[in-house]
Write a protein that holds these residues in place. Structure first.
Motif, PDB file in Angstrom:
ATOM      1  N   UNK A   1       0.871  -1.554  -0.348  1.00 30.30           N
ATOM      2  CA  UNK A   1      -0.600   0.232  -0.002  1.00 30.30           C
ATOM      3  C   UNK A   1       0.436   0.935  -0.298  1.00 30.30           C
ATOM      4  N   UNK A   2       2.170   1.404   0.383  1.00 27.00           N
ATOM      5  CA  UNK A   2       2.891   2.313   0.349  1.00 27.00           C
ATOM      6  C   UNK A   2       3.739   2.264  -0.908  1.00 27.00           C
ATOM      7  N   UNK A   3       3.735   1.639  -1.721  1.00 30.98           N
ATOM      8  CA  UNK A   3       3.940   1.369  -3.274  1.00 30.98           C
ATOM      9  C   UNK A   3       3.101   2.331  -4.072  1.00 30.98           C
ATOM     10  N   UNK A   4       1.420   2.576  -3.203  1.00 35.08           N
ATOM     11  CA  UNK A   4       0.389   2.765  -4.215  1.00 35.08           C
ATOM     12  C   UNK A   4       0.583   4.268  -4.961  1.00 35.08           C
ATOM     13  N   UNK A   5       0.998   4.972  -4.491  1.00 33.76           N
ATOM     14  CA  UNK A   5       0.536   6.526  -4.192  1.00 33.76           C
ATOM     15  C   UNK A   5       2.311   6.591  -5.288  1.00 33.76           C
TER      16      UNK A   5
END
Length: 361
Positions: free
Chosen positions: A263-267
């Motif tokens: 989820x940290x990579x989604x942005x």
């Protein structure tokens, strides 16, 4: 060679390693903790005598009430069932007013002292009946063990220190003691109370110092007793690994950590390919890493909705393409570049995304 193997087995079985968290937790459940009973006693003595120093006027007043009524009012009463019952109730009430606060202070101080040492702990292991406790041989060994000798020496030391403190307090105030016979009963009683409180506080302070040293020794002795051998640690690790519950918790934790990283990579993604309701695949193109776009996150159902929510919060463009979303989900894993047969479709979408971003700028 055999001698070498025997040496290795000996060192593997020697308890030289610190106890693992599991071993500590198991020992705690059995009531085995680093605790100094002397510390509880010393804090209790200080607490009680400190209470005496504050509440002595109140306690003396109630003690005098008992004596006054005993020698003035109760002596004049006729001995009947009612008078005996009345005297008993009044005396019991006055005694409770004296002893009750002292017992309450002792209880509170004892609980606090115990909590400061070991926290909250309830275990019935130490009070369970065991046959070995009535074994005369083991009892003889306990009596003449090193711990018993140390406890005996500690008791002798405490007696000596308390005796010395009592002597020095009395010696420093010898002038007051010698004239007690010339004072009134009330004044003499106040002096004796003051002397008792002073001796109690000084003795409690000295015992507290000894108790802190005892606590350090008890902690060292406890750590020594729960040490483990290298083989013990290996066996414990194997048992934990074999436990389905532990395995399940480890896998769950790994999934949660993986989900958090994903989820940290989604942005940072360039685009989110959606189904739109069931699938979500986050793609990123970085020519310094790979020659083709790669997957930074993917998921179905709840995870897909989570990816889309994070993307929306960070203004990542989402494009609906059902066949492409299914293909990417089934053919790639996180960190993989997209398959060659999907290059064209993904390239068209990325071109659209870059045009859109340029238009916004």
């Amino acid at each position: 060679m055999k001698l070498l193997e025997l040496d290795l087995q000996y060192f593997a079985g020697e308890k030289t390693e610190k106890a693992t968290p599991k071993k500590r937790n198991d020992a705690r459940k059995k009531g085995q903790v680093a605790k100094s009973q002397d510390l509880n006693t010393a804090i209790a003595i200080l607490g009680i005598f400190f209470f005496f120093s504050i509440a002595s006027p109140f306690l003396l007043e109630n003690i005098l009430v008992i004596f006054q009524r005993s020698f003035r009012e109760y002596m004049e009463l006729a001995v009947t069932e009612e008078s005996i019952f009345m005297v008993f109730n009044e005396t019991l009430f006055q005694t409770a007013k004296i002893i009750g606060p002292i017992m309450l202070v002792a209880l509170v101080v004892g609980v606090v002292a115990n909590y400061l040492q070991i926290g909250f702990l309830f275990s019935t292991e130490t009070i369970q009946p065991k046959l070995e406790k009535i074994d005369p041989i083991k009892g003889f060994k306990r009596i003449f063990s090193m711990r018993s000798i140390i406890e005996f020496l500690k008791s002798i030391l405490k007696i000596i220190i308390v005796s010395m403190i009592t002597f020095f307090v009395l010696w420093n105030r010898i002038d007051e003691i010698l004239v007690l016979s010339q004072k009134s009963i009330g004044s003499a009683l106040l002096t004796l109370v003051d002397l008792t409180i002073q001796m109690g506080l000084y003795a409690g302070g000295a015992l507290l110092f000894l108790a802190l040293l005892d606590y350090l020794y008890q902690k060292y002795d406890f750590e020594k007793n729960i040490r483990m051998s290298k083989q013990d640690i290996k066996d414990e690790y194997k048992n934990m690994e074999g436990d389905p519950l532990i395995k399940g918790k480890i896998k769950q934790k790994q999934r949660e950590m993986s989900m958090s990283r994903m989820m940290q990579e989604v942005p940072n993604a360039d685009v989110i390919i959606t189904n739109p309701t069931h699938y979500a695949i986050a793609l990123k193109y970085d020519e310094t890493k790979f020659d083709a776009p790669y997957v930074v996150a993917k998921g179905v159902d709840f995870i897909a909705q989570k990816i889309k929510y994070v993307a929306k919060e960070n203004d990542v463009i989402m494009v609906e393409n059902r066949p492409l979303a299914r293909s990417l989900y089934s053919q790639t894993e996180i960190g993989d570049t997209i398959p060659e047969d999907l290059f064209k479709a993904v390239a068209e979408i990325l071109a659209y995304v870059y045009r859109t971003k340029n238009m916004v700028k």
